[in-house]
Scaffold this motif. Structure first.
Motif, short mmCIF file in Angstrom:
data_model
loop_
_atom_site.label_atom_id
_atom_site.label_comp_id
_atom_site.label_asym_id
_atom_site.label_seq_id
_atom_site.Cartn_x
_atom_site.Cartn_y
_atom_site.Cartn_z
N LEU A 138 1.30 -4.17 76.75
CA LEU A 138 0.26 -3.17 76.51
C LEU A 138 0.71 -1.77 76.91
O LEU A 138 0.22 -0.78 76.38
CB LEU A 138 -1.01 -3.55 77.27
N ALA A 139 1.63 -1.68 77.85
CA ALA A 139 2.13 -0.37 78.29
C ALA A 139 3.13 0.22 77.31
O ALA A 139 3.45 1.40 77.39
CB ALA A 139 2.79 -0.51 79.67
N ASP A 140 3.58 -0.58 76.36
CA ASP A 140 4.53 -0.12 75.34
C ASP A 140 3.76 0.23 74.07
O ASP A 140 3.21 -0.65 73.41
CB ASP A 140 5.55 -1.23 75.06
N PRO A 141 3.70 1.53 73.72
CA PRO A 141 2.94 1.93 72.52
C PRO A 141 3.42 1.22 71.25
O PRO A 141 2.64 1.07 70.30
CB PRO A 141 3.18 3.43 72.42
N ALA A 142 4.67 0.76 71.22
CA ALA A 142 5.19 0.08 70.03
C ALA A 142 4.59 -1.30 69.84
O ALA A 142 4.56 -1.82 68.72
CB ALA A 142 6.72 -0.02 70.12
N THR A 143 4.06 -1.91 70.91
CA THR A 143 3.52 -3.26 70.80
C THR A 143 2.03 -3.36 71.12
O THR A 143 1.38 -4.34 70.75
CB THR A 143 4.28 -4.23 71.73
N ALA A 144 1.47 -2.37 71.78
CA ALA A 144 0.10 -2.48 72.28
C ALA A 144 -0.93 -2.68 71.17
O ALA A 144 -1.74 -3.61 71.23
CB ALA A 144 -0.25 -1.23 73.11
N GLU A 145 -0.92 -1.82 70.16
CA GLU A 145 -1.94 -1.92 69.11
C GLU A 145 -1.83 -3.23 68.34
O GLU A 145 -2.83 -3.89 68.07
CB GLU A 145 -1.84 -0.73 68.16
N THR A 146 -0.61 -3.64 68.03
CA THR A 146 -0.40 -4.89 67.31
C THR A 146 -0.90 -6.08 68.12
O THR A 146 -1.56 -6.97 67.59
CB THR A 146 1.09 -5.07 66.96
N LEU A 147 -0.60 -6.09 69.41
CA LEU A 147 -1.05 -7.17 70.28
C LEU A 147 -2.57 -7.21 70.37
O LEU A 147 -3.18 -8.28 70.30
CB LEU A 147 -0.44 -7.03 71.67
N MET A 148 -3.18 -6.06 70.52
CA MET A 148 -4.64 -6.01 70.60
C MET A 148 -5.27 -6.59 69.32
O MET A 148 -6.21 -7.38 69.40
CB MET A 148 -5.11 -4.58 70.82
N ARG A 149 -4.75 -6.21 68.18
CA ARG A 149 -5.29 -6.73 66.91
C ARG A 149 -5.06 -8.24 66.79
O ARG A 149 -5.93 -8.98 66.34
CB ARG A 149 -4.68 -6.00 65.73
N LYS A 150 -3.88 -8.70 67.20
CA LYS A 150 -3.57 -10.13 67.16
C LYS A 150 -4.53 -10.92 68.04
O LYS A 150 -4.87 -12.07 67.73
CB LYS A 150 -2.12 -10.35 67.60
N ALA A 151 -4.99 -10.32 69.13
CA ALA A 151 -5.92 -10.97 70.05
C ALA A 151 -7.37 -10.89 69.58
O ALA A 151 -8.27 -11.37 70.25
CB ALA A 151 -5.79 -10.35 71.44
N GLY A 152 -7.59 -10.26 68.43
CA GLY A 152 -8.95 -10.15 67.89
C GLY A 152 -9.79 -9.08 68.56
O GLY A 152 -11.00 -9.21 68.70
N ALA A 153 -9.15 -8.00 68.95
CA ALA A 153 -9.84 -6.91 69.65
C ALA A 153 -10.97 -6.33 68.80
O ALA A 153 -10.88 -6.25 67.58
CB ALA A 153 -8.85 -5.81 70.02
N ARG A 154 -12.03 -5.93 69.50
CA ARG A 154 -13.09 -5.16 68.86
C ARG A 154 -12.54 -3.74 68.66
O ARG A 154 -11.79 -3.24 69.49
CB ARG A 154 -14.34 -5.17 69.74
N GLU A 155 -12.96 -3.12 67.58
CA GLU A 155 -12.35 -1.84 67.20
C GLU A 155 -13.42 -0.80 66.88
O GLU A 155 -14.40 -1.10 66.21
CB GLU A 155 -11.48 -2.09 65.96
N TRP A 156 -13.21 0.40 67.42
CA TRP A 156 -14.09 1.53 67.12
C TRP A 156 -13.22 2.68 66.64
O TRP A 156 -12.23 3.05 67.29
CB TRP A 156 -14.86 1.97 68.37
N ILE A 157 -13.60 3.26 65.53
CA ILE A 157 -12.87 4.40 64.99
C ILE A 157 -13.20 5.63 65.82
O ILE A 157 -14.37 5.90 66.12
CB ILE A 157 -13.22 4.64 63.50
N ARG A 158 -12.18 6.37 66.20
CA ARG A 158 -12.38 7.60 66.97
C ARG A 158 -12.84 8.68 66.01
O ARG A 158 -12.29 8.85 64.93
CB ARG A 158 -11.09 8.02 67.65
N ARG A 159 -13.82 9.41 66.41
CA ARG A 159 -14.35 10.51 65.59
C ARG A 159 -13.62 11.80 65.94
O ARG A 159 -13.30 12.04 67.10
CB ARG A 159 -15.84 10.71 65.86
N ASP A 160 -13.40 12.62 64.93
CA ASP A 160 -12.81 13.93 65.14
C ASP A 160 -13.83 14.80 65.87
O ASP A 160 -14.94 14.99 65.37
CB ASP A 160 -12.43 14.56 63.80
N PRO A 161 -13.48 15.32 67.06
CA PRO A 161 -14.46 16.07 67.84
C PRO A 161 -14.85 17.43 67.23
O PRO A 161 -15.79 18.05 67.70
CB PRO A 161 -13.77 16.27 69.19
N SER A 162 -14.19 17.88 66.19
CA SER A 162 -14.50 19.21 65.62
C SER A 162 -15.68 19.20 64.71
O SER A 162 -16.28 18.32 64.32
CB SER A 162 -13.31 19.77 64.87
#
Length: 143
Positions: free
Chosen positions: A119-143
């Motif tokens: 999880l500390a490695d940006p190259a693997t963190a997102e893929t691992l989270m998705r593989k684990a069935g993570a809940r996902e929220w789209i970040r909104r542009d603050p502007s």
């Protein structure tokens, strides 16, 4: 014989102290706003330890924020997805008494230790989270 009063925050600090030092995590940030929770952060990942007093359980949720999404998953599916444990049921979630709480916190802290390098490695963190069935929220542009 007097019974020891259980302090959730003390027990989390005890269970996660060595781990937090080893992994260079900041925290804990503690709150009782909605439910008792303790948060540790480091290397783009946040670990949230939550006590559900109604159910008598404790859990460790993991959050990874990218530029576009926030991903959240429970520690056990992450450990399975990372291949550091073989199957479900390896850790306890029970917190109905002090012994159960301590056992659950120790087990969940050990799973954090095992998955943190992925999880500390940006190259693997997102893929691992998705593989684990993570809940996902789209970040909104603050502007």
């Amino acid at each position: 014989m007097a019974r020891r009063k259980v302090n959730f925050f003390d027990e989390v600090r005890t269970a996660f102290a060595e781990l937090a030092g080893d992994l260079r995590l900041t925290g804990p940030e503690e709150s009782e706003r909605i439910a008792p929770s303790s948060h540790y952060k480091g290397a783009g990942v946040e670990y949230r330890i939550l006590l559900d007093v109604m159910e008598g359980t404790v859990s460790c949720d993991v959050e990874v924020a990218t530029d576009t999404v926030d991903l959240t998953a429970d520690i056990e599916p992450l450990a399975i997805a990372a291949g550091v444990v073989e199957k479900r049921g390896g850790i306890s979630y029970s917190a109905r008494n002090l012994n159960q709480l301590q056992k659950s916190l120790r087990g969940q802290a050990e799973y954090v230790r095992r998955v943190h390098p992925f999880l500390a490695d940006p190259a693997t963190a997102e893929t691992l989270m998705r593989k684990a069935g993570a809940r996902e929220w789209i970040r909104r542009d603050p502007s």
